[in-house]
Design an enzyme around this catalytic site. Structure first.
Site, short mmCIF file in Angstrom:
data_model
loop_
_atom_site.label_atom_id
_atom_site.label_comp_id
_atom_site.label_asym_id
_atom_site.label_seq_id
_atom_site.Cartn_x
_atom_site.Cartn_y
_atom_site.Cartn_z
N ARG A 81 0.84 -1.21 0.00
CA ARG A 81 0.00 0.00 0.00
C ARG A 81 0.87 1.25 0.00
O ARG A 81 0.55 2.24 -0.66
CB ARG A 81 -0.94 -0.02 1.21
CG ARG A 81 -1.99 1.08 1.18
CD ARG A 81 -3.06 0.87 2.22
NE ARG A 81 -2.53 0.94 3.58
CZ ARG A 81 -3.24 0.66 4.67
NH1 ARG A 81 -4.49 0.27 4.58
NH2 ARG A 81 -2.70 0.77 5.87
N LYS A 183 -2.48 6.63 1.49
CA LYS A 183 -2.27 7.02 2.89
C LYS A 183 -1.30 8.20 2.94
O LYS A 183 -0.13 8.05 3.28
CB LYS A 183 -1.77 5.82 3.70
CG LYS A 183 -2.47 5.72 5.05
CD LYS A 183 -2.21 4.41 5.73
CE LYS A 183 -2.59 4.46 7.17
NZ LYS A 183 -4.04 4.58 7.45
N GLU A 219 -16.16 6.84 3.99
CA GLU A 219 -15.57 6.31 5.22
C GLU A 219 -15.49 7.41 6.26
O GLU A 219 -16.05 8.49 6.07
CB GLU A 219 -14.21 5.67 4.94
CG GLU A 219 -13.17 6.61 4.36
CD GLU A 219 -11.79 5.96 4.25
OE1 GLU A 219 -11.39 5.22 5.16
OE2 GLU A 219 -11.11 6.22 3.25
C1 LIG Z 1 -5.17 3.78 7.69
C2 LIG Z 1 -6.56 4.12 7.30
C3 LIG Z 1 -7.62 3.19 7.44
C4 LIG Z 1 -7.46 1.85 8.11
O1 LIG Z 1 -6.61 0.99 7.43
P1 LIG Z 1 -6.00 -0.30 8.15
O2 LIG Z 1 -5.05 -0.83 7.15
O3 LIG Z 1 -7.12 -1.23 8.42
O4 LIG Z 1 -5.37 0.18 9.41
C5 LIG Z 1 -8.87 3.57 6.97
N1 LIG Z 1 -9.09 4.78 6.42
C6 LIG Z 1 -8.10 5.69 6.30
C7 LIG Z 1 -8.42 7.00 5.68
C8 LIG Z 1 -6.82 5.39 6.72
O5 LIG Z 1 -5.86 6.32 6.60
#
Ligand SMILES: *Cc1c(COP(=O)(O)O)cnc(C)c1O
Length: 340
Positions: A81, A183, A219
Site C-alpha cells: 500500500r 495514505k 468512510e
Molecule cells: C489507515 C486508514 C484506514 C485503516 O486501514 P488499516 O489498514 O485497516 O489500518 C482507513 N481509512 C483511512 C483514511 C486510513 O488512513
C-alpha cells in the site's frame, strides 16, 4: 527483559523507544539503511515535506501471541500500500521485501517495548516517507527518507467496548480522482477541522459521503465502514476514493471463510443505512469499533444493535479476527509474520 512500563495505563500516545529504522534515498537509489538511535530529524527549512507536504505513512502493530512469539499482521500489505501511495505522490517506492525486513528489525531491536500477551496493549509501528531536499518551485523532491519508529500503545477500548456516535459531515474527505485511496498525511491535515467540529458537537467521528453526489457512504477520517444486513450479510462500501483498509480486507475474508457469511463490496447509498442491523468502523487501531448512531443533520439513525454494546455479528467478526491475530485461531497462509 520487559521495560518498566505500566502496560495497563498506556494510552495512544508517543513514547520514544530505543531504535528506529532509517533509509535514505539519494542519487536515484535507496541506500543500505539500518537502525539508528536518534529520534530527531534535522532538515532544511525548505525541505519538500515542509513546503508541499510530500509525505505518506503506514500503521501496523506488533504483539505477543499466546504461544510467546512476537508477530506482526500482514506487513506485506502495508508495504504494498505504501508503494501504491508513493506512485501517486511521485515518491520512490520502498521495496516490499526491504520494508518487511525493516519492520522485523525495528520490532526485534525494541522487543522490550512489546507489551505482554493478554494486556491488550501492543507495539504500534509507524513507517513513513518524506521528501527531504529543499524545493521552492513546485516539484517533487529528489531525496527522501524512509523511517519506521515504534511506540507502545494501550488497548483501544479501556473498560469495555461502547458504540460510538457519528455525524454525517458537510465537509468532503476526498475528491473523485483525488488522493482518498492513498495514505497521505495531507488527507489528515484537511480532516482536522471537521473532526474537531464533530467533537465539539459531541460526536466521535464523521461519516463522509462521496464528494460528487453526497448520496453514497465513503468512510470516516481514518477507518472504513462495515455493515451487517438483517439477513446476515457483510456489506462494505466500494469507491475509488476510500483508503483500502487492511483490516477491512481481512474481515471480508474472515466473514466469508470463517463465518460462512455472504460478503458484498459495493456502493452503499446513504439511504440504505437505516436498514442495516449493525454498523462498525474498522482499522488497525481498534480492529472494529461499533457504531451506535449516526446523526444526519438532526435526524438520528439508531441501529438495532443499540447504543450500549457491539452487535452479535460484529462481535463474532471481532473475536475471530482477534483470535487469528493472537494465534488462538489458525490464520490463513501468510497473515501472521513472526519476528521472534
Ligand atoms: C489507515 C486508514 C484506514 C485503516 O486501514 P488499516 O489498514 O485497516 O489500518 C482507513 N481509512 C483511512 C483514511 C486510513 O488512513
Amino acid at each position: 527483559m520487559s521495560k518498566n512500563i505500566d502496560w495497563s495505563s498506556l494510552g495512544f500516545g508517543y513514547i520514544q523507544t530505543d531504535y528506529r529504522y532509517v533509509c535514505r534515498y539519494r542519487d536515484g537509489q535507496w541506500e543500505e539503511g539500518g537502525l539508528e538511535t536518534d529520534a530527531n530529524i534535522t532538515l532544511n527549512e525548505c525541505a519538500c515535506v515542509f513546503q508541499y507536504c510530500q509525505a505518506c505513512f503506514e500503521g501496523l502493530k506488533a504483539y505477543y501471541t499466546k504461544d510467546g512469539r512476537i508477530v506482526t499482521f500482514r506487513p506485506d500489505l502495508n508495504a504494498q500500500r505504501m508503494a501504491d501511495t508513493c506512485a501517486r505522490l511521485e515518491m520512490p517506492a520502498f521495496p516490499v521485501e526491504k520494508f518487511v525486513e525493516a519492520v522485523k528489525m525495528v520490532v526485534e531491536a525494541n522487543a522490550d517495548y512489546v507489551p505482554p500477551y493478554g494486556t491488550g496493549a501492543s507495539l504500534y509501528l509507524r513507517p513513513f516517507m518524506i521528501g527531504t531536499n529543499s524545493v521552492i518551485g513546485v516539484k517533487p523532491a529528489v531525496e527522501f527518507e524512509f523511517r519506521i519508529f515504534c511506540t507502545p500503545v494501550g488497548p483501544y477500548f479501556k473498560g469495555g467496548v461502547k458504540p460510538i456516535a457519528l455525524k454525517v459531515s458537510d465537509f468532503d474527505r476526498a475528491a473523485p480522482h483525488g488522493t482518498g485511496s492513498i495514505k497521505a498525511g495531507l488527507n489528515y491535515a484537511m480532516s482536522l477541522h471537521p473532526i474537531m467540529e464533530a467533537h465539539r458537537e459531541g460526536f466521535a467521528e464523521n461519516m463522509y459521503l462521496d464528494a460528487a453526489t453526497r448520496t453514497k457512504v465513503e468512510e470516516t477520517g481514518g477507518a472504513n465502514f462495515i455493515f451487517v444486513t438483517k439477513d446476515n450479510k457483510l456489506v462494505t462500501p466500494k469507491s475509488d476514493s476510500i483508503l483500502p483498509s487492511i483490516t477491512r480486507r481481512s474481515l471480508m475474508i474472515v466473514a466469508e471463510k470463517y463465518l460462512g457469511m455472504e460478503v458484498e463490496h459495493r456502493e452503499v447509498p446513504f439511504a440504505e443505512v437505516p436498514d442495516f442491523a449493525e454498523c462498525g468502523l474498522c482499522g488497525t487501531a481498534a480492529v472494529i469499533s461499533p457504531v451506535g448512531s449516526i446523526n444526519d443533520h438532526g435526524k438520528e439513525i439508531v441501529f438495532p444493535s443499540g447504543k450500549e454494546e457491539m452487535g452479535p455479528v460484529l462481535t463474532k467478526l471481532y473475536n475471530t479476527l482477534r483470535g487469528i491475530q493472537m494465534g488462538e485461531i489458525e490464520a490463513p497462509e501468510g497473515w501472521i509474520v513472526t519476528v521472534k
